[in-house]
Scaffold this active site. Structure first.
Site, short mmCIF file in Angstrom:
data_model
loop_
_atom_site.label_atom_id
_atom_site.label_comp_id
_atom_site.label_asym_id
_atom_site.label_seq_id
_atom_site.Cartn_x
_atom_site.Cartn_y
_atom_site.Cartn_z
N TYR A 153 43.24 44.70 28.89
CA TYR A 153 43.32 44.62 30.36
C TYR A 153 43.80 43.22 30.78
CZ TYR A 153 41.60 44.03 35.17
OH TYR A 153 41.50 43.75 36.50
N1 NAD Z 1 37.35 44.99 41.70
C1 NAD Z 1 37.34 43.85 40.99
O1 NAD Z 1 36.29 43.26 40.73
C2 NAD Z 1 38.64 43.25 40.50
C3 NAD Z 1 38.57 42.02 39.81
C4 NAD Z 1 39.75 41.45 39.34
C5 NAD Z 1 40.96 42.08 39.58
N2 NAD Z 1 41.00 43.26 40.23
C6 NAD Z 1 42.32 43.88 40.44
O2 NAD Z 1 42.44 44.25 41.81
C7 NAD Z 1 43.21 45.43 41.93
C8 NAD Z 1 42.46 46.47 42.73
O3 NAD Z 1 41.23 46.77 42.06
P1 NAD Z 1 40.18 47.81 42.60
O4 NAD Z 1 38.83 47.28 42.24
O5 NAD Z 1 40.47 48.16 44.01
O6 NAD Z 1 40.47 49.05 41.64
P2 NAD Z 1 40.59 50.61 41.92
O7 NAD Z 1 40.63 51.28 40.58
O8 NAD Z 1 39.54 51.05 42.88
O9 NAD Z 1 41.99 50.74 42.64
C9 NAD Z 1 43.22 50.84 41.96
C10 NAD Z 1 43.97 52.05 42.49
O10 NAD Z 1 45.23 52.10 41.82
C11 NAD Z 1 45.54 53.45 41.53
N3 NAD Z 1 46.41 53.44 40.36
C12 NAD Z 1 46.09 53.05 39.10
N4 NAD Z 1 47.15 53.17 38.29
C13 NAD Z 1 48.18 53.62 39.06
C14 NAD Z 1 49.54 53.93 38.80
N5 NAD Z 1 50.07 53.77 37.60
N6 NAD Z 1 50.30 54.37 39.84
C15 NAD Z 1 49.77 54.53 41.09
N7 NAD Z 1 48.48 54.26 41.38
C16 NAD Z 1 47.70 53.82 40.37
C17 NAD Z 1 44.22 54.14 41.30
O11 NAD Z 1 44.28 55.54 41.60
C18 NAD Z 1 43.26 53.37 42.22
O12 NAD Z 1 43.03 54.07 43.43
C19 NAD Z 1 43.55 45.86 40.51
O13 NAD Z 1 44.83 45.38 40.20
C20 NAD Z 1 42.51 45.18 39.67
O14 NAD Z 1 42.96 44.96 38.36
C21 NAD Z 1 39.87 43.86 40.71
#
Ligand code: NAD
Length: 335
Positions: A153
């Site tokens: 990741y």
């Molecule tokens: N939540 C956290 O603590 C956190 C921390 C660090 C980084 N992030 C990053 O922030 C971003 C948002 O995270 P989140 O917590 O909202 O996650 P989440 O999984 O709730 O949201 C991601 C969304 O992307 C969609 N998705 C995934 N792969 C896809 C693809 N190939 N095509 C189209 N849609 C796709 C999923 O259906 C999902 O709804 C991500 O990039 C994640 O890596 C989140």
């Protein structure tokens, strides 16, 4: 502006899209509604967005579908892209590595291409504190080396940062990469600790506490994170114009920088669980387990650069953030 939010049905995307709609932007939400966790929660977030009103259009699309993205860009080209869609999660990457390559490498590449072809004013790309990997120095500053990822990741997210730098350089594409630190709050993710703990405690089941709770996380409240992102949208990096008052990561050869978004006050996992017990008014049965592969003992954001760029620092304490999550969870479960 017309702003594309990829991952709009996700946890952070939903909150950000709501904020941008309230600011009067046209928001084009893109999400493949993947089955990584219960898609009904994603559908409920979308219903909440539709109900909020404003200029919102949703497109169910996987980012790997370049032809689909191009058709959408022909119809509704973005001024700004906030790229949040990704295969997230540290532990899942041990069993399903290909999902990370597909979404976070191929998907991110397609987003870069769309941003380039559309000539966007600003591309904002969600990376993660996980890229700091084995970095022993705290707090984690953006200028610290982040070359030793502990999971696929983290490796794919760091690759996304690097690919975006090349695009920023080659095509003059202004790009900000965020490194988010453990985000939590209402509408949160069922695979993350807060949701899992609350779910188990409510059901009277024991909770699994890794590294016996001897971990510290820089828990960042989602509304604070969205505030920071919203303030950065109108601040695309400009070559030769570094931030004052902080060590900037502005590239010497491209309009590109990386910015931490974190609370800056790490909390011990055991104390976080104490706060959950307090908010629920119930005690947890804690099953103490060893450290999981790929986990790090501590995350801690240096938010000096964020403050220098925006005049803003996350401020919500864990106590009120956890309470807000619990209130949302109970209301959501009793719909
Ligand atoms: N939540 C956290 O603590 C956190 C921390 C660090 C980084 N992030 C990053 O922030 C971003 C948002 O995270 P989140 O917590 O909202 O996650 P989440 O999984 O709730 O949201 C991601 C969304 O992307 C969609 N998705 C995934 N792969 C896809 C693809 N190939 N095509 C189209 N849609 C796709 C999923 O259906 C999902 O709804 C991500 O990039 C994640 O890596 C989140």
């Amino acid at each position: 502006m017309r702003i594309w939010v990829t991952g709009a049905a996700g946890f952070i995307g939903h909150h950000l899209a709501r904020r941008l709609l309230a600011e009067g932007h046209a928001v084009v939400g893109i999400d493949g509604m993947t089955a990584y966790y219960d898609p009904r929660l994603k559908a409920a977030r979308l219903a909440d967005l539709e109900a909020a009103g404003g200029d919102f259009a949703f497109h169910r699309l996987m980012l790997e579908d370049m032809a689909g993205l191009q058709r959408l860009a022909a119809e509704a080209a973005p001024d700004v892209v906030v790229h949040l869609a990704a295969q997230a999660g540290v532990r899942y990457s041990l069993e399903h590595p290909r999902a990370y390559v597909d979404s976070n490498l191929t998907g991110a590449f397609n987003v870069l291409e769309i941003a380039r072809l559309s000539g966007v004013r600003h591309l904002l790309f969600a990376s993660t504190s996980s890229v700091y990997g084995a970095n022993p120095k705290v707090p984690f500053a953006e200028t610290d080396a982040a070359d030793h990822p502990m999971t696929l990741y983290a490796a794919t997210k760091k690759s996304g940062e690097l690919m975006s730098h090349a695009y920023a350089h080659l095509w003059g594409l202004p790009t900000t990469c965020f490194r988010f630190f453990t985000v939590y709050g209402p509408w949160g993710r069922p695979d993350m600790a807060l949701y899992r703990f609350v779910e188990s405690i409510e059901a009277g089941r024991p909770i699994e506490v890794y590294n016996r709770g001897e971990m510290r996380r820089d828990f960042t409240y989602v509304a604070d994170l969205v505030e920071a992102v919203a303030r950065l949208i109108p601040r695309p990096p400009e070559q030769g114009r570094p931030a004052e008052g902080a060590a900037d990561t502005l590239s010497p050869v491209a309009p590109w920088r990386v910015v931490n978004i974190g609370f800056g006050q790490p909390v011990r996992l055991t104390e976080f669980i104490d706060e959950i017990e307090r908010a629920l008014g119930r005690s947890a049965q804690r099953t103490l387990l060893p450290m999981q592969p790929g986990d790090v003992p501590q995350t801690f954001a240096d938010s000096t650069l964020l403050f220098a760029l925006t005049g803003y620092r996350p401020s919500t304490p864990v106590r009120s953030g956890v309470q807000a999550f619990v209130d949302w969870y109970r209301a959501y479960m009793s719909r």
